[in-house]
Design a protein around this motif. Structure first.
Motif, PDB file in Angstrom:
ATOM      1  N   VAL A 162      32.951  34.897   7.645  1.00 49.55           N
ATOM      2  CA  VAL A 162      32.660  34.157   6.995  1.00 49.55           C
ATOM      3  C   VAL A 162      32.726  32.384   8.038  1.00 49.55           C
ATOM      4  N   VAL A 163      31.051  31.994   8.195  1.00 45.01           N
ATOM      5  CA  VAL A 163      30.712  31.216   9.133  1.00 45.01           C
ATOM      6  C   VAL A 163      30.548  30.274   8.277  1.00 45.01           C
ATOM      7  N   VAL A 164      31.212  29.014   8.876  1.00 45.39           N
ATOM      8  CA  VAL A 164      31.030  27.579   8.106  1.00 45.39           C
ATOM      9  C   VAL A 164      30.825  26.940   9.631  1.00 45.39           C
ATOM     10  N   PRO A 165      30.203  25.226   8.991  1.00 45.86           N
ATOM     11  CA  PRO A 165      29.797  24.744  10.418  1.00 45.86           C
ATOM     12  C   PRO A 165      31.481  23.538  10.652  1.00 45.86           C
ATOM     13  N   GLU A 166      31.769  23.385  11.799  1.00 45.58           N
ATOM     14  CA  GLU A 166      32.813  22.872  12.115  1.00 45.58           C
ATOM     15  C   GLU A 166      34.020  21.669  11.321  1.00 45.58           C
ATOM     16  N   SER A 167      32.524  21.303  10.806  1.00 49.59           N
ATOM     17  CA  SER A 167      33.419  20.039   9.885  1.00 49.59           C
ATOM     18  C   SER A 167      33.472  20.623   8.451  1.00 49.59           C
ATOM     19  N   ALA A 168      33.744  21.759   8.475  1.00 48.50           N
ATOM     20  CA  ALA A 168      34.137  22.018   7.277  1.00 48.50           C
ATOM     21  C   ALA A 168      35.592  21.940   6.475  1.00 48.50           C
ATOM     22  N   HIS A 169      36.164  22.052   5.540  1.00 44.95           N
ATOM     23  CA  HIS A 169      37.261  21.669   5.460  1.00 44.95           C
ATOM     24  C   HIS A 169      38.459  22.730   5.483  1.00 44.95           C
ATOM     25  N   ALA A 173      28.169  19.716   1.333  1.00 43.69           N
ATOM     26  CA  ALA A 173      27.702  18.098   0.678  1.00 43.69           C
ATOM     27  C   ALA A 173      28.493  17.656   0.776  1.00 43.69           C
ATOM     28  N   GLY A 174      28.821  16.393   1.587  1.00 44.22           N
ATOM     29  CA  GLY A 174      29.488  15.545   1.652  1.00 44.22           C
ATOM     30  C   GLY A 174      30.653  15.891   2.654  1.00 44.22           C
ATOM     31  N   SER A 175      30.875  15.963   4.526  1.00 48.01           N
ATOM     32  CA  SER A 175      31.754  15.891   5.006  1.00 48.01           C
ATOM     33  C   SER A 175      32.889  15.312   4.429  1.00 48.01           C
ATOM     34  N   THR A 176      34.287  15.722   4.986  1.00 51.12           N
ATOM     35  CA  THR A 176      35.578  15.294   5.181  1.00 51.12           C
ATOM     36  C   THR A 176      35.593  14.017   5.657  1.00 51.12           C
ATOM     37  N   GLU A 177      35.496  14.227   7.142  1.00 48.01           N
ATOM     38  CA  GLU A 177      35.391  13.394   8.430  1.00 48.01           C
ATOM     39  C   GLU A 177      34.308  12.212   8.088  1.00 48.01           C
ATOM     40  N   TYR A 178      33.144  12.704   8.442  1.00 46.19           N
ATOM     41  CA  TYR A 178      31.479  11.890   8.253  1.00 46.19           C
ATOM     42  C   TYR A 178      31.049  11.605   7.190  1.00 46.19           C
ATOM     43  N   TYR A 207      26.012  35.915   1.610  1.00 46.94           N
ATOM     44  CA  TYR A 207      25.847  34.946   0.165  1.00 46.94           C
ATOM     45  C   TYR A 207      26.152  33.129   0.661  1.00 46.94           C
ATOM     46  N   CYS A 208      25.414  32.369  -0.161  1.00 46.23           N
ATOM     47  CA  CYS A 208      25.574  30.948   0.418  1.00 46.23           C
ATOM     48  C   CYS A 208      26.492  30.272  -0.222  1.00 46.23           C
ATOM     49  N   HIS A 209      27.826  29.237  -0.019  1.00 45.11           N
ATOM     50  CA  HIS A 209      28.698  28.419  -0.552  1.00 45.11           C
ATOM     51  C   HIS A 209      28.387  27.217  -0.439  1.00 45.11           C
ATOM     52  N   VAL A 210      28.154  26.721  -1.354  1.00 39.95           N
ATOM     53  CA  VAL A 210      28.590  25.524  -0.963  1.00 39.95           C
ATOM     54  C   VAL A 210      29.386  23.846  -1.321  1.00 39.95           C
ATOM     55  N   ASP A 211      30.116  23.074  -0.907  1.00 42.03           N
ATOM     56  CA  ASP A 211      31.530  22.546  -0.920  1.00 42.03           C
ATOM     57  C   ASP A 211      31.103  21.499  -1.128  1.00 42.03           C
ATOM     58  N   ALA A 212      30.623  21.149  -2.408  1.00 44.46           N
ATOM     59  CA  ALA A 212      30.307  19.484  -2.742  1.00 44.46           C
ATOM     60  C   ALA A 212      31.446  18.702  -3.800  1.00 44.46           C
ATOM     61  N   ALA A 213      32.550  19.427  -2.245  1.00 39.59           N
ATOM     62  CA  ALA A 213      33.881  18.366  -3.411  1.00 39.59           C
ATOM     63  C   ALA A 213      34.482  17.706  -3.671  1.00 39.59           C
ATOM     64  N   TRP A 214      33.694  17.060  -3.266  1.00 41.08           N
ATOM     65  CA  TRP A 214      34.179  15.712  -2.413  1.00 41.08           C
ATOM     66  C   TRP A 214      32.555  14.746  -2.911  1.00 41.08           C
ATOM     67  N   GLY A 215      31.317  15.501  -2.536  1.00 42.68           N
ATOM     68  CA  GLY A 215      29.941  14.725  -2.349  1.00 42.68           C
ATOM     69  C   GLY A 215      29.213  15.163  -4.157  1.00 42.68           C
ATOM     70  N   GLY A 216      29.696  15.332  -4.775  1.00 47.07           N
ATOM     71  CA  GLY A 216      29.052  16.035  -6.094  1.00 47.07           C
ATOM     72  C   GLY A 216      28.234  15.333  -7.312  1.00 47.07           C
ATOM     73  N   PHE A 217      29.556  13.887  -7.547  1.00 47.85           N
ATOM     74  CA  PHE A 217      28.741  13.545  -8.072  1.00 47.85           C
ATOM     75  C   PHE A 217      28.370  11.805  -7.617  1.00 47.85           C
TER      76      PHE A 217
END
Lengths: 392, 392
Positions: free
Chosen positions: A136-143, A188-193, A212-222
């Motif tokens: 799985v490939v993630v940016p280092e900003s991933a949770h 989409a809305g990283s935890t730190e920045y 596949y491509c997954h978006v983590d908008a856990a915090w940013g989604g609203f």
């Protein structure tokens, strides 16, 4: 216990959760003793969950056909489309019946939180790709939930350094992806920045390699529906998305959200459920919180879209003001996009603020980090700045 | 939504959850906006969680050295010991401070439920054994969460047929275990028949092969202290145990429990947590429900041991009466041990009862199943029997 009470939110600057909205609290209390994990026993809350998933899907663009992937290097979203979506959905949740019944079958569920949603997205991709030694490939900003997912699911986690502005580096991601890659993750809305990765381009990189491509908008989604970022199912060919009502959606904990574009995403997670009258279960947990589901339904009904828009505007203005206040004190404050403010507060100052009761946290590189959640107002930040002036 | 309300528990016969005790509900509501997953921000609920884990540990015999494994074939527990433990702990949770501060460091945490606890027990064993192509041996009476765990964790699940009385078959388990086995599971209060496996013998089989032994007492854990079964850390050399406050412990959902005998059990689950001030996290989920934790603390303080003992005695008597009523109607009703009653109700009768609103479920072999939870009283079962007489 009789005397035990939780601390107030007066000094909580580090949390991505907040006080639930009063309507969400009321719904949580009403549905406290229900379990959407057993839908044949608790049918009412199961129906409410289906509605929440449908509404989350609309919020995340699942009712709009995906846009074609843009040519490489053009990550600018189509402003008119995102803003129009928010405006035209004003009356979606009104009406005497409250939340509407689901139209199409929703593909997703209300999770215990973003971690479960992210784990399940990785699991679904692993199951659907079925390659040996998957990565799985993630940016280092991933949770860090992706670290948990990789550990749990026994897949390799390839963490790619971000660019100078803390966003996924497209060249780095493309170089890390190979034929064993099952999932590429964008934040989409990283935890730190609070950064938004170039989602359409990440989806294109994933799909070019059959991943596949997954978006983590856990915090940013609203927050993101009121910006011009390209982040959701309507903006890019993404396959799954995390969006947590219990963060900026103002629902009570636990209410996370996982959405899939296709039913196969959920199907890959299902196990048989002997002894329950329902026949299979896709959630990671078994018994689940009806309080979380009901509070999400109530919050979305009450706040989408105008209440969420107002909160986004308020937090945005406050973050700009707070960043300026910190810059006036000669701190290094990176540009603010979504309402998280970080600053290079010295460790001794940081510790002194913690000692005064401020719930403050640090980024991996040691910057102090303040999340402008609904409970964080100017009347919270002014005493904080006074304490900062006092201790530094 | 405004009008939405959950169904009452009047006709819920299939759930292993129940209405939370009023003190648990009050605590859940008070701590609704807290997150024990972020202990540096939400310190009060984190302290309460440590106390809950300590009390669950006492309830499950973690403060008593393990008994030596009995010689093969003698699974009879030591009556005097188990009953004495319950009696001498009468005043453990009283006193003006309520729950006592943890003495020794507790090894475990409050999970989202039994499924998370079981998944984590399998994960911990997999990490600690670190063999290729690991397998887990379970009796076929094991909850489907073990299927989920095996799927998720990519370990082989060896499901061994139970004996004629629906308990783990020791010869079958011994034959299934090999050098690739990382965990042997015993059930203390099985989902379908409420049976207790021969736990000391299962632990011995596991340890002989260098595997760990886990007990799933998710449902049974708050009933078994008042029986003479050998099920816990004091009775057998088991390594981990699931015990859910939100089932017979009368806490609010979500409040499961996972306990380890040794700190290494928890350590194997920990991942680093950049951006949180705490440095690592062992839970499967990230954000967690303070409502569940606080309600578990309140319920245990209020009900352990006398309240739980009274409920066990009540449910036991009611189950015996209900089983006799069914037998009087010529149903086949296997012997009742813990308060679950199953009967060979014909499919058409079963469906007719469901149509009348009874929340009833079936075992894998098609028997109707009634769980005698606190909300299931004689005044619930009498109209059920009247309906049964009416439709069959």
């Amino acid at each position: 216990m009789q005397r035990a009470a939780p601390q107030t939110f007066d000094r909580v600057l580090s949390s991505m959760c907040t006080e639930p909205h009063p309507v969400a609290r009321e719904a949580a209390e009403r549905f406290l003793a229900t379990n959407p994990g057993d839908p044949a026993t608790y049918a009412d809350i199961a129906r409410l969950e289906a509605r929440v998933v449908t509404e989350l899907g609309r919020l995340a663009g699942l009712d709009v056909p995906p846009q074609p992937a843009p040519p490489e290097g053009t990550s600018e979203p189509d402003d008119s489309q995102t803003v129009d979506r928010a405006l035209t959905e004003t009356d979606l949740l009104g009406g005497s019946e409250g939340l509407r019944d689901a139209g199409a079958e929703p593909h997703g569920y209300v999770t215990s939180g973003g971690t479960e949603a992210n784990i399940q997205a990785v699991r679904s991709a692993r199951e659907r790709c079925a390659v040996e030694e998957a990565n799985v490939v993630v940016p280092e900003s991933a949770h860090f939930s992706f670290t948990k997912a990789a550990d749990l699911l026994d897949v390799e986690l390839r963490s790619v350094p971000t660019d100078a502005d803390h966003r996924a580096d497209l060249e780095g991601v493309a170089a890390a992806v190979d034929e064993k890659t099952v999932l590429v993750v964008g934040i989409a809305g990283s935890t730190e920045y609070g950064r938004v990765d170039p989602i359409p381009e990440l989806a294109a990189i994933a799909h070019d390699e059959g991943a596949y491509c997954h978006v983590d908008a856990a915090w940013g989604g609203f927050l993101l529906p009121f910006t011009d970022y390209a982040w959701n199912f309507a903006h890019a060919g993404i396959d799954s998305l995390t969006i947590d009502p219990h963060k900026c959606g103002r629902a009570a904990i636990p209410a996370g959200g996982l959405l899939f574009r296709d039913p196969e995403g959920m199907d890959a997670l299902a196990v048989d459920t002997p002894y329950l009258e329902s026949t299979s279960q896709a959630s990671l947990t078994g018994t689940r919180s009806g309080a979380g589901v009901a509070s999400a339904a109530a919050a979305i009904e009450h706040l989408w879209p105008d209440g969420y828009r107002r909160e986004h505007e308020r937090a945005d203005r406050l973050a700009a003001w707070f960043a300026d206040e910190l810059r006036d004190r000669d701190y290094d404050v990176p540009e603010v996009e979504l309402p998280i403010v970080v600053a290079d507060v010295a460790p001794a100052t940081f510790d002194a603020l913690r000692d005064r009761g401020w719930r403050l946290s640090r980024t991996g590189s040691g910057f102090a980090r303040v999340v402008l959640m609904p409970h964080v107002t100017q009347s919270v930040l002014q005493p904080f700045l006074a304490d900062l002036d006092d201790v530094r």
